[in-house]
Design a protein around this motif. Structure first.
Motif, PDB file in Angstrom:
ATOM      1  N   SER A 111     -37.482  94.451  16.671  1.00 35.14           N
ATOM      2  CA  SER A 111     -36.583  93.433  17.214  1.00 35.14           C
ATOM      3  C   SER A 111     -35.173  94.005  17.422  1.00 35.14           C
ATOM      4  CB  SER A 111     -36.507  92.232  16.274  1.00 35.14           C
ATOM      5  OG  SER A 111     -35.864  92.618  15.078  1.00 35.14           O
ATOM      6  N   THR A 112     -34.391  93.350  18.266  1.00 39.56           N
ATOM      7  CA  THR A 112     -33.001  93.781  18.455  1.00 39.56           C
ATOM      8  C   THR A 112     -32.216  93.589  17.167  1.00 39.56           C
ATOM      9  OG1 THR A 112     -32.483  91.608  19.396  1.00 39.56           O
ATOM     10  CG2 THR A 112     -32.903  93.392  20.954  1.00 39.56           C
ATOM     11  N   SER A 113     -32.609  92.602  16.378  1.00 35.49           N
ATOM     12  CA  SER A 113     -31.969  92.384  15.085  1.00 35.49           C
ATOM     13  C   SER A 113     -32.196  93.585  14.160  1.00 35.49           C
ATOM     14  CB  SER A 113     -32.527  91.109  14.453  1.00 35.49           C
ATOM     15  OG  SER A 113     -32.076  90.975  13.134  1.00 35.49           O
ATOM     16  N   ALA A 114     -33.414  94.116  14.160  1.00 37.25           N
ATOM     17  CA  ALA A 114     -33.723  95.288  13.329  1.00 37.25           C
ATOM     18  C   ALA A 114     -32.910  96.498  13.795  1.00 37.25           C
ATOM     19  CB  ALA A 114     -35.212  95.603  13.373  1.00 37.25           C
ATOM     20  N   LEU A 153     -33.114 108.817  20.050  1.00 35.62           N
ATOM     21  CA  LEU A 153     -33.091 108.020  21.284  1.00 35.62           C
ATOM     22  C   LEU A 153     -31.682 107.933  21.868  1.00 35.62           C
ATOM     23  CD1 LEU A 153     -35.569 105.177  20.289  1.00 35.62           C
ATOM     24  CD2 LEU A 153     -35.920 106.924  22.058  1.00 35.62           C
ATOM     25  N   ILE A 154     -30.696 107.743  21.016  1.00 34.99           N
ATOM     26  CA  ILE A 154     -29.309 107.687  21.491  1.00 34.99           C
ATOM     27  C   ILE A 154     -28.920 109.039  22.087  1.00 34.99           C
ATOM     28  CG2 ILE A 154     -26.886 107.423  20.799  1.00 34.99           C
ATOM     29  CD1 ILE A 154     -27.920 105.420  18.636  1.00 34.99           C
ATOM     30  N   LYS A 155     -29.325 110.100  21.428  1.00 36.70           N
ATOM     31  CA  LYS A 155     -29.048 111.448  21.928  1.00 36.70           C
ATOM     32  C   LYS A 155     -29.672 111.644  23.308  1.00 36.70           C
ATOM     33  CE  LYS A 155     -29.682 116.305  20.791  1.00 36.70           C
ATOM     34  NZ  LYS A 155     -30.520 117.236  20.079  1.00 36.70           N
ATOM     35  N   ALA A 156     -30.865 111.051  23.514  1.00 37.37           N
ATOM     36  CA  ALA A 156     -31.578 111.170  24.785  1.00 37.37           C
ATOM     37  C   ALA A 156     -31.012 110.251  25.865  1.00 37.37           C
ATOM     38  CB  ALA A 156     -33.055 110.880  24.582  1.00 37.37           C
ATOM     39  N   GLY A 157     -30.015 109.419  25.502  1.00 42.25           N
ATOM     40  CA  GLY A 157     -29.361 108.586  26.506  1.00 42.25           C
ATOM     41  C   GLY A 157     -29.719 107.114  26.474  1.00 42.25           C
ATOM     42  N   VAL A 158     -30.541 106.692  25.526  1.00 42.72           N
ATOM     43  CA  VAL A 158     -30.876 105.269  25.387  1.00 42.72           C
ATOM     44  C   VAL A 158     -29.763 104.636  24.559  1.00 42.72           C
ATOM     45  CG1 VAL A 158     -32.583 103.596  24.580  1.00 42.72           C
ATOM     46  CG2 VAL A 158     -33.334 105.827  25.424  1.00 42.72           C
ATOM     47  N   THR A 159     -28.944 103.804  25.196  1.00 40.22           N
ATOM     48  CA  THR A 159     -27.771 103.305  24.485  1.00 40.22           C
ATOM     49  C   THR A 159     -27.677 101.784  24.406  1.00 40.22           C
ATOM     50  OG1 THR A 159     -26.444 103.476  26.489  1.00 40.22           O
ATOM     51  CG2 THR A 159     -26.388 105.364  24.982  1.00 40.22           C
ATOM     52  N   SER A 160     -28.642 101.074  24.939  1.00 31.25           N
ATOM     53  CA  SER A 160     -28.586  99.619  24.808  1.00 31.25           C
ATOM     54  C   SER A 160     -29.462  99.199  23.632  1.00 31.25           C
ATOM     55  CB  SER A 160     -29.040  98.935  26.105  1.00 31.25           C
ATOM     56  OG  SER A 160     -30.289  98.339  25.989  1.00 31.25           O
ATOM     57  N   THR A 161     -28.994  98.214  22.896  1.00 30.11           N
ATOM     58  CA  THR A 161     -29.726  97.718  21.728  1.00 30.11           C
ATOM     59  C   THR A 161     -31.116  97.238  22.142  1.00 30.11           C
ATOM     60  OG1 THR A 161     -27.648  97.066  20.723  1.00 30.11           O
ATOM     61  CG2 THR A 161     -29.620  96.117  19.786  1.00 30.11           C
ATOM     62  N   LYS A 162     -31.198  96.557  23.266  1.00 25.31           N
ATOM     63  CA  LYS A 162     -32.482  96.053  23.743  1.00 25.31           C
ATOM     64  C   LYS A 162     -33.426  97.205  24.073  1.00 25.31           C
ATOM     65  CE  LYS A 162     -34.675  93.197  27.299  1.00 25.31           C
ATOM     66  NZ  LYS A 162     -35.873  93.985  27.192  1.00 25.31           N
ATOM     67  N   ASP A 163     -32.927  98.224  24.768  1.00 21.06           N
ATOM     68  CA  ASP A 163     -33.772  99.371  25.119  1.00 21.06           C
ATOM     69  C   ASP A 163     -34.221 100.119  23.867  1.00 21.06           C
ATOM     70  OD1 ASP A 163     -33.537  98.741  27.786  1.00 21.06           O
ATOM     71  OD2 ASP A 163     -31.973 100.223  28.192  1.00 21.06           O
ATOM     72  N   LEU A 164     -33.329 100.249  22.893  1.00 27.39           N
ATOM     73  CA  LEU A 164     -33.689 100.898  21.635  1.00 27.39           C
ATOM     74  C   LEU A 164     -34.791 100.117  20.927  1.00 27.39           C
ATOM     75  CD1 LEU A 164     -30.138 101.880  20.355  1.00 27.39           C
ATOM     76  CD2 LEU A 164     -31.943 103.471  21.030  1.00 27.39           C
ATOM     77  N   SER A 177     -30.009  96.373  15.294  1.00 31.33           N
ATOM     78  CA  SER A 177     -28.620  96.125  14.885  1.00 31.33           C
ATOM     79  C   SER A 177     -28.402  96.493  13.420  1.00 31.33           C
ATOM     80  CB  SER A 177     -28.248  94.656  15.107  1.00 31.33           C
ATOM     81  OG  SER A 177     -28.190  94.375  16.480  1.00 31.33           O
ATOM     82  N   GLN A 178     -29.373  96.151  12.575  1.00 31.06           N
ATOM     83  CA  GLN A 178     -29.262  96.514  11.161  1.00 31.06           C
ATOM     84  C   GLN A 178     -29.261  98.033  10.974  1.00 31.06           C
ATOM     85  OE1 GLN A 178     -32.394  94.472   9.059  1.00 31.06           O
ATOM     86  NE2 GLN A 178     -31.526  92.450   9.451  1.00 31.06           N
ATOM     87  N   LEU A 179     -30.143  98.721  11.710  1.00 33.65           N
ATOM     88  CA  LEU A 179     -30.171 100.185  11.646  1.00 33.65           C
ATOM     89  C   LEU A 179     -28.849 100.771  12.123  1.00 33.65           C
ATOM     90  CD1 LEU A 179     -33.764 100.907  13.042  1.00 33.65           C
ATOM     91  CD2 LEU A 179     -32.932 101.516  10.775  1.00 33.65           C
ATOM     92  N   LEU A 180     -28.326 100.216  13.216  1.00 35.74           N
ATOM     93  CA  LEU A 180     -27.056 100.698  13.756  1.00 35.74           C
ATOM     94  C   LEU A 180     -25.908 100.462  12.779  1.00 35.74           C
ATOM     95  CD1 LEU A 180     -27.355  99.612  17.496  1.00 35.74           C
ATOM     96  CD2 LEU A 180     -27.319 101.963  16.611  1.00 35.74           C
ATOM     97  N   ASN A 181     -25.914  99.315  12.114  1.00 31.61           N
ATOM     98  CA  ASN A 181     -24.874  99.029  11.117  1.00 31.61           C
ATOM     99  C   ASN A 181     -24.881 100.094  10.018  1.00 31.61           C
ATOM    100  OD1 ASN A 181     -23.995  96.721  12.419  1.00 31.61           O
ATOM    101  ND2 ASN A 181     -25.261  95.352  11.192  1.00 31.61           N
ATOM    102  N   LYS A 182     -26.077 100.403   9.525  1.00 22.95           N
ATOM    103  CA  LYS A 182     -26.192 101.421   8.462  1.00 22.95           C
ATOM    104  C   LYS A 182     -25.752 102.792   8.960  1.00 22.95           C
ATOM    105  CE  LYS A 182     -29.729  98.978   5.895  1.00 22.95           C
ATOM    106  NZ  LYS A 182     -31.111  98.851   5.489  1.00 22.95           N
ATOM    107  N   LEU A 183     -26.174 103.137  10.176  1.00 24.85           N
ATOM    108  CA  LEU A 183     -25.785 104.437  10.737  1.00 24.85           C
ATOM    109  C   LEU A 183     -24.287 104.511  10.995  1.00 24.85           C
ATOM    110  CD1 LEU A 183     -28.777 105.057  13.165  1.00 24.85           C
ATOM    111  CD2 LEU A 183     -28.184 106.415  11.145  1.00 24.85           C
TER     112      LEU A 183
END
Length: 142
Positions: free
Chosen positions: A60-63, A42-53, A65-71
């Motif tokens: 949830s946006t919390s989930a 999704l980020i590669k495709a241009g979706v860059t907001s946590t809410k949109d992801l 954020s956790q995925l982003l932290n790990k990545l």
């Protein structure tokens, strides 16, 4: 009678996927979960907001954020504060993610050559026609 063929198709499809996965599993980075890969896609495709992801992944946006932290910890994602709007965070794929996608593209090409490449042109045309028909049917039922 139809049920027999449908069940057999499902079994064959699963077996093909398992065989391909077994043969090629060591050729790609295995440290990513399915959701992490989806997030990177999704980020590669241009979706860059946590809410949109979160909306796209139906979590949830919390989930997210956790995925982003790990990545980010693994070196796949970089986060920056938007200088034009300090409340907004900009997400970028890091070099490790870009390399992952290059490796994935190479692997897909290899699989296509070694699996689909063994079919004749006529067989490829028939398979394409059948898959296109299934796609139309699936779209109509969803």
């Amino acid at each position: 009678m139809k049920d027999h063929y449908i069940n057999h198709i499902n079994v064959l499809h699963n077996e093909i996927n398992i065989q391909i996965a077994k043969k090629y599993e060591g050729k790609l980075d295995n440290e990513l979960t399915t959701k992490q890969v989806l997030l990177l896609e999704l980020i590669k495709a241009g979706v860059t907001s946590t809410k949109d992801l979160a909306d796209k992944l139906n979590v949830s946006t919390s989930a997210v954020s956790q995925l982003l932290n790990k990545l980010e910890d693994k070196g796949y994602v970089e986060r920056f504060i938007n200088p034009k709007n300090r409340r907004e965070i900009i997400l970028n794929l890091a070099d490790k993610a870009n390399q992952y996608f290059k490796d994935l593209a190479f692997l897909k090409d290899e699989i296509n050559r070694e699996v689909y490449g063994r079919l004749s042109l006529e067989e490829l045309k028939q398979l394409t026609k059948i898959l296109e028909k299934l796609q139309v049917i699936a779209k109509g039922n969803c």
